[in-house]
Design a protein around this motif. Structure first.
Motif, PDB file in Angstrom:
ATOM      1  N   UNK A 169       0.814  -1.213   0.000  1.00 55.93           N
ATOM      2  CA  UNK A 169       0.000   0.000   0.000  1.00 55.93           C
ATOM      3  C   UNK A 169       0.849   1.266   0.000  1.00 55.93           C
ATOM      4  N   UNK A 170       2.132   1.126   0.321  1.00 53.99           N
ATOM      5  CA  UNK A 170       3.020   2.278   0.370  1.00 53.99           C
ATOM      6  C   UNK A 170       3.640   2.530   1.726  1.00 53.99           C
ATOM      7  N   UNK A 171       3.327   1.677   2.697  1.00 51.29           N
ATOM      8  CA  UNK A 171       3.975   1.817   3.999  1.00 51.29           C
ATOM      9  C   UNK A 171       5.449   1.447   3.888  1.00 51.29           C
ATOM     10  N   UNK A 172       6.296   2.343   4.321  1.00 53.92           N
ATOM     11  CA  UNK A 172       7.738   2.109   4.404  1.00 53.92           C
ATOM     12  C   UNK A 172       8.222   2.966   5.567  1.00 53.92           C
ATOM     13  N   UNK A 173       8.198   2.369   6.766  1.00 55.58           N
ATOM     14  CA  UNK A 173       8.334   3.133   7.998  1.00 55.58           C
ATOM     15  C   UNK A 173       9.391   2.524   8.906  1.00 55.58           C
TER      16      UNK A 173
ATOM     17  N   UNK B  65      10.543   7.511  11.060  1.00 56.33           N
ATOM     18  CA  UNK B  65      10.914   8.055   9.758  1.00 56.33           C
ATOM     19  C   UNK B  65      10.181   7.296   8.650  1.00 56.33           C
ATOM     20  N   UNK B  66       9.681   8.026   7.650  1.00 58.62           N
ATOM     21  CA  UNK B  66       9.088   7.378   6.488  1.00 58.62           C
ATOM     22  C   UNK B  66       7.591   7.559   6.393  1.00 58.62           C
ATOM     23  N   UNK B  67       6.951   6.669   5.657  1.00 58.38           N
ATOM     24  CA  UNK B  67       5.533   6.785   5.313  1.00 58.38           C
ATOM     25  C   UNK B  67       4.755   5.592   5.840  1.00 58.38           C
TER      26      UNK B  67
ATOM     27  N   UNK C 224       0.414   9.208   6.183  1.00 57.26           N
ATOM     28  CA  UNK C 224       1.234  10.078   7.022  1.00 57.26           C
ATOM     29  C   UNK C 224       2.703   9.918   6.660  1.00 57.26           C
ATOM     30  N   UNK C 225       3.435  11.029   6.703  1.00 56.84           N
ATOM     31  CA  UNK C 225       4.882  10.982   6.504  1.00 56.84           C
ATOM     32  C   UNK C 225       5.555  11.565   7.739  1.00 56.84           C
ATOM     33  N   UNK C 226       6.556  10.840   8.244  1.00 54.57           N
ATOM     34  CA  UNK C 226       7.252  11.213   9.470  1.00 54.57           C
ATOM     35  C   UNK C 226       8.709  11.548   9.183  1.00 54.57           C
TER      36      UNK C 226
ATOM     37  N   UNK D 226      -4.460   4.064  15.461  1.00 55.91           N
ATOM     38  CA  UNK D 226      -4.893   3.915  14.068  1.00 55.91           C
ATOM     39  C   UNK D 226      -4.247   2.663  13.485  1.00 55.91           C
ATOM     40  N   UNK D 227      -4.970   2.005  12.588  1.00 60.40           N
ATOM     41  CA  UNK D 227      -4.615   0.675  12.145  1.00 60.40           C
ATOM     42  C   UNK D 227      -3.772   0.705  10.873  1.00 60.40           C
ATOM     43  N   UNK D 228      -2.695  -0.105  10.865  1.00 61.35           N
ATOM     44  CA  UNK D 228      -1.769  -0.127   9.730  1.00 61.35           C
ATOM     45  C   UNK D 228      -1.494  -1.539   9.234  1.00 61.35           C
ATOM     46  N   UNK D 229      -2.069  -2.550   9.871  1.00 57.21           N
ATOM     47  CA  UNK D 229      -1.807  -3.928   9.485  1.00 57.21           C
ATOM     48  C   UNK D 229      -2.514  -4.315   8.202  1.00 57.21           C
ATOM     49  N   UNK D 230      -1.883  -5.226   7.443  1.00 53.69           N
ATOM     50  CA  UNK D 230      -2.458  -5.735   6.188  1.00 53.69           C
ATOM     51  C   UNK D 230      -1.996  -7.164   5.984  1.00 53.69           C
ATOM     52  N   UNK D 231      -2.616  -7.840   5.019  1.00 55.07           N
ATOM     53  CA  UNK D 231      -2.246  -9.224   4.728  1.00 55.07           C
ATOM     54  C   UNK D 231      -0.776  -9.348   4.335  1.00 55.07           C
ATOM     55  N   UNK D 232      -0.202  -8.348   3.678  1.00 59.18           N
ATOM     56  CA  UNK D 232       1.179  -8.459   3.207  1.00 59.18           C
ATOM     57  C   UNK D 232       2.170  -7.659   4.057  1.00 59.18           C
ATOM     58  N   UNK D 233       1.754  -7.251   5.257  1.00 57.03           N
ATOM     59  CA  UNK D 233       2.658  -6.451   6.082  1.00 57.03           C
ATOM     60  C   UNK D 233       3.884  -7.258   6.497  1.00 57.03           C
ATOM     61  N   UNK D 234       5.046  -6.652   6.291  1.00 58.85           N
ATOM     62  CA  UNK D 234       6.310  -7.224   6.749  1.00 58.85           C
ATOM     63  C   UNK D 234       6.910  -6.298   7.799  1.00 58.85           C
ATOM     64  N   UNK D 235       7.380  -6.883   8.897  1.00 58.26           N
ATOM     65  CA  UNK D 235       8.076  -6.115   9.928  1.00 58.26           C
ATOM     66  C   UNK D 235       9.375  -6.840  10.255  1.00 58.26           C
ATOM     67  N   UNK D 236      10.470  -6.122  10.145  1.00 60.64           N
ATOM     68  CA  UNK D 236      11.782  -6.667  10.473  1.00 60.64           C
ATOM     69  C   UNK D 236      12.381  -5.870  11.621  1.00 60.64           C
ATOM     70  N   UNK D 237      12.895  -6.579  12.622  1.00 69.86           N
ATOM     71  CA  UNK D 237      13.530  -5.919  13.757  1.00 69.86           C
ATOM     72  C   UNK D 237      15.038  -5.969  13.659  1.00 69.86           C
ATOM     73  N   UNK D 238      15.686  -4.914  14.092  1.00 68.88           N
ATOM     74  CA  UNK D 238      17.152  -4.854  14.147  1.00 68.88           C
ATOM     75  C   UNK D 238      17.587  -4.873  15.600  1.00 68.88           C
ATOM     76  N   UNK D 239      18.382  -5.882  15.966  1.00 68.16           N
ATOM     77  CA  UNK D 239      18.816  -6.008  17.353  1.00 68.16           C
ATOM     78  C   UNK D 239      19.792  -4.899  17.725  1.00 68.16           C
TER      79      UNK D 239
END
Length: 412
Positions: A215-219, A261-263, A282-284, A381-394
């Motif tokens: 959808x364009x989320x890159x945050x 940072x990001x959208x 939203x853009x941060x 506010x809700x941002x989850x989607x079927x294709x949402x990917x979240x990666x964590x950096x230790x």
């Protein structure tokens, strides 16, 4: 109305698991007048559990609409001293608080946004001590819901009023696991799963999370050092385990107020002050919203972000599997209590100090120095989607760990 057995089971769940009411404790119930039958049932269960007193605080959104439409604007900068004292005094006495969240999602759509914002600012300033106690878990509290006709007809617009209300009751009871055996035991098992998820995330000590979808989320969301993930039940400062939201499907923490940072693109409407905000983008930069748009309700979004300095920063990061029971119902509830538990979400405004190690003992200036956002509001506010990917950096070694894959938790 559902059968009395189901209603009793729901009321018992709120008293036993939601606020974990203690013997001789005071209970304050905030309820719309349309929800009086269930509020009274809660009172019965509370007294059965040994409550010292149950105190009702009623609200009426139709009367509120009349006031917002016709009263002089100056009245919205005021907040009654008796009402401030009511909440603060009961909180200081160690009361537990149950709030029934049920309203017409668009009751205030024709009201000038400034009037609603002024009233929110006045209430936020007057009830600062009370809300601080709840967000620091000094008192046990729980938000629940039951249908009202106007809300039910928004969710089921093609049904009669009676049919809509019954269908919403069915959906709510399913969401809180009523009718599937012993609801209290089912909740204990569910809470145990959320505790395991939070423990996994705490063990990683992530420095940041990276959200992406089609959808364009890159945050990028940075997390402060010493952040804590929580979910399911959590302890009050006296050690009582309570569940602040029924239902709940989330594990959550706080972001660094200057580290976003990001959208991000919202995936569900936000109901805010009796109006809908849809198609939000939203853009941060450095934690602050620097650009925004909405397909509907953009002026309302503008008012939200202008509430105070902290309103345009984030105060919560919450992870919810796309395959949650609430999302699988296929319903849009137009009620944040439910819709936030259908998708990963973020929140504008105030962060929970309990999500920072030792945060509940820090003063506001110290919290701000540690990156904890403060505000008069807290709006998910809700941002989850079927294709949402979240990666964590230790934080320790910079290695990357999959947190969400295709909308759901990676194996842990």
């Amino acid at each position: 109305m559902p059968d009395q057995k189901s209603l009793r089971a729901y009321a018992r769940l709120v008293i036993e698991i939601g606020i974990a009411l203690e013997r001789d404790q005071i209970l304050v119930i905030n309820a719309p007048i349309e929800c009086a039958p269930f509020a009274r049932l809660l009172a019965e269960e509370a007294y059965g559990a040994g409550a010292h007193e149950v105190v009702m605080s009623w609200s009426d959104e139709r009367s509120a609409h009349i006031k917002y439409a016709l009263a002089p604007q100056s009245v919205f900068t005021e907040f009654p001293e008796w009402k401030r004292a009511f909440y603060t005094d009961y909180a200081e006495q160690g009361a537990a608080f149950v709030s029934i969240a049920a309203r017409d999602p668009e009751i205030f759509r024709d009201i000038a946004p400034q009037r609603l914002t002024l009233a929110q600012q006045a209430a936020g300033a007057a009830l600062l001590e009370y809300r601080s106690r709840l967000m620091n878990n000094e008192n046990t509290w729980c938000v629940v819901s039951v249908p009202t006709v106007a809300w039910a007809q928004k969710v089921f617009p093609d049904a009669t009023a009676e049919e809509a209300e019954q269908r919403l009751w069915t959906a709510i009871l399913h969401a809180v696991r009523i009718g599937e055996g012993d609801a209290v035991e089912a909740w204990r098992e569910h809470i145990a799963f959320l505790h395991r998820a939070a423990a996994f995330l705490n063990a990683q000590d992530f420095a940041r999370l990276h959200y992406t979808n089609a959808l364009g989320t890159d945050l990028i969301v940075e997390l402060p050092e010493g952040h804590l993930w929580a979910g399911g039940s959590e302890p009050s400062q006296t050690g009582v385990q309570f569940v602040a939201n029924l239902p709940t499907e989330e594990v959550y923490t706080l972001p660094h107020r200057e580290g976003v940072f990001g959208t991000v693109v919202a995936t569900r409407p936000l109901v805010y002050q009796g109006s809908l905000i849809e198609g939000m983008r939203l853009r941060f930069d450095r934690g602050r919203v620097i650009a925004f748009s909405a397909e509907r309700g953009e002026e309302k979004l503008r008012e939200l972000l202008a509430t105070d300095e902290g309103a345009c920063h984030l105060g919560e990061v919450a992870l919810v599997p796309y395959d949650s029971p609430i999302r699988e119902s296929g319903l849009l509830f137009y009620n944040t209590l439910f819709d936030e538990n259908a998708a990963c979400h973020l929140a504008f405004g105030k962060a929970y100090p309990t999500c920072l190690r030792g945060g509940d003992a820090l003063e506001s200036v110290e919290l701000l120095q540690r990156g904890v956002n403060d505000s008069l509001l807290h709006e998910d506010f809700m941002v989850g989607s079927r294709d949402l990917s979240i990666t964590g950096t230790r934080r320790a070694d910079g290695s990357e760990v999959p947190v969400f894959i295709e909308g759901n938790f990676a194996p842990f």
